[in-house]
Design a protein around this motif. Structure first.
Motif, PDB file in Angstrom:
ATOM      1  N   ASN A   1      -4.033  31.046 -32.590  1.00  0.00           N
ATOM      2  CA  ASN A   1      -3.916  31.730 -31.307  1.00  0.00           C
ATOM      3  C   ASN A   1      -4.753  31.034 -30.227  1.00  0.00           C
ATOM      4  O   ASN A   1      -5.474  31.669 -29.461  1.00  0.00           O
ATOM      5  N   VAL A   2      -4.644  29.706 -30.197  1.00  0.00           N
ATOM      6  CA  VAL A   2      -5.375  28.883 -29.236  1.00  0.00           C
ATOM      7  C   VAL A   2      -4.385  28.328 -28.221  1.00  0.00           C
ATOM      8  O   VAL A   2      -3.349  27.766 -28.596  1.00  0.00           O
TER       9      VAL A   2
ATOM     10  N   LYS B   1     -12.066  21.041 -35.614  1.00  0.00           N
ATOM     11  CA  LYS B   1     -12.342  20.797 -34.185  1.00  0.00           C
ATOM     12  C   LYS B   1     -12.333  22.112 -33.414  1.00  0.00           C
ATOM     13  O   LYS B   1     -13.197  22.343 -32.563  1.00  0.00           O
ATOM     14  N   LEU B   2     -11.389  22.978 -33.707  1.00  0.00           N
ATOM     15  CA  LEU B   2     -11.329  24.280 -33.023  1.00  0.00           C
ATOM     16  C   LEU B   2     -12.582  25.094 -33.315  1.00  0.00           C
ATOM     17  O   LEU B   2     -13.124  25.763 -32.433  1.00  0.00           O
ATOM     18  N   THR B   3     -13.060  25.024 -34.559  1.00  0.00           N
ATOM     19  CA  THR B   3     -14.291  25.722 -34.932  1.00  0.00           C
ATOM     20  C   THR B   3     -15.473  25.128 -34.194  1.00  0.00           C
ATOM     21  O   THR B   3     -16.311  25.855 -33.650  1.00  0.00           O
ATOM     22  N   GLU B   4     -15.560  23.797 -34.171  1.00  0.00           N
ATOM     23  CA  GLU B   4     -16.647  23.103 -33.473  1.00  0.00           C
ATOM     24  C   GLU B   4     -16.697  23.509 -31.997  1.00  0.00           C
ATOM     25  O   GLU B   4     -17.770  23.683 -31.427  1.00  0.00           O
ATOM     26  N   LEU B   5     -15.537  23.683 -31.385  1.00  0.00           N
ATOM     27  CA  LEU B   5     -15.455  24.057 -29.965  1.00  0.00           C
ATOM     28  C   LEU B   5     -15.634  25.549 -29.743  1.00  0.00           C
ATOM     29  O   LEU B   5     -15.665  26.007 -28.613  1.00  0.00           O
ATOM     30  N   GLY B   6     -15.734  26.318 -30.818  1.00  0.00           N
ATOM     31  CA  GLY B   6     -15.909  27.768 -30.705  1.00  0.00           C
ATOM     32  C   GLY B   6     -14.648  28.497 -30.285  1.00  0.00           C
ATOM     33  O   GLY B   6     -14.711  29.598 -29.734  1.00  0.00           O
TER      34      GLY B   6
ATOM     35  N   PRO C   1     -11.151  19.882 -24.652  1.00  0.00           N
ATOM     36  CA  PRO C   1     -11.938  20.054 -23.432  1.00  0.00           C
ATOM     37  C   PRO C   1     -13.283  19.324 -23.447  1.00  0.00           C
ATOM     38  O   PRO C   1     -13.868  19.124 -22.390  1.00  0.00           O
ATOM     39  N   ASP C   2     -13.747  18.903 -24.610  1.00  0.00           N
ATOM     40  CA  ASP C   2     -15.022  18.171 -24.654  1.00  0.00           C
ATOM     41  C   ASP C   2     -14.832  16.666 -24.459  1.00  0.00           C
ATOM     42  O   ASP C   2     -15.775  15.891 -24.597  1.00  0.00           O
ATOM     43  N   GLY C   3     -13.596  16.255 -24.141  1.00  0.00           N
ATOM     44  CA  GLY C   3     -13.324  14.850 -23.870  1.00  0.00           C
ATOM     45  C   GLY C   3     -12.932  14.048 -25.096  1.00  0.00           C
ATOM     46  O   GLY C   3     -12.655  12.855 -24.988  1.00  0.00           O
ATOM     47  N   THR C   4     -12.900  14.670 -26.271  1.00  0.00           N
ATOM     48  CA  THR C   4     -12.504  13.965 -27.481  1.00  0.00           C
ATOM     49  C   THR C   4     -10.997  14.068 -27.678  1.00  0.00           C
ATOM     50  O   THR C   4     -10.319  14.844 -26.990  1.00  0.00           O
ATOM     51  N   HIS C   5     -10.496  13.287 -28.623  1.00  0.00           N
ATOM     52  CA  HIS C   5      -9.076  13.352 -28.954  1.00  0.00           C
ATOM     53  C   HIS C   5      -8.895  13.084 -30.442  1.00  0.00           C
ATOM     54  O   HIS C   5      -9.792  12.565 -31.114  1.00  0.00           O
TER      55      HIS C   5
END
Length: 90
Positions: A34-35, A83-88, A67-71
């Motif tokens: 749900n992102v 990655k979704l977890t890392e970004l909260g 959104p943190d500039g990574t890909h």
């Protein structure tokens, strides 16, 4: 052009094509989490393929920007979820 898969402002962009199994899988992972994300269809918008290649340095898809500039390029389900977890976001 591109279509937004969720109603909130997307902070994740997915460059891909509907014929691509990894691209469909990425859409499924983000949908299940749900992102919000922006789907950039490289068939409908072929010039966006150059943008994706500039980001990743490769022609492989999907190319997913965060959104943190990574890909990520052709990430596994586990890599996307991490990655979704890392970004909260989950």
């Amino acid at each position: 052009m591109s279509e937004t898969q969720q109603t909130e402002t997307p902070s994740i962009r997915v460059f891909g094509a509907d014929w691509c199994g990894d691209c469909r899988r990425a859409k499924r992972v983000f949908g299940e989490a749900n992102v919000a994300f922006e789907w950039i269809d490289l068939v409908a918008t072929p010039e966006a393929a150059d943008v994706a290649e500039d980001i990743s340095g490769r022609k492989n898809i999907p190319v997913i920007t965060y959104p943190d500039g990574t890909h990520q390029v052709e990430p596994s389900d586990a890599d996307m979820r991490a990655k979704l977890t890392e970004l909260g976001l989950v």
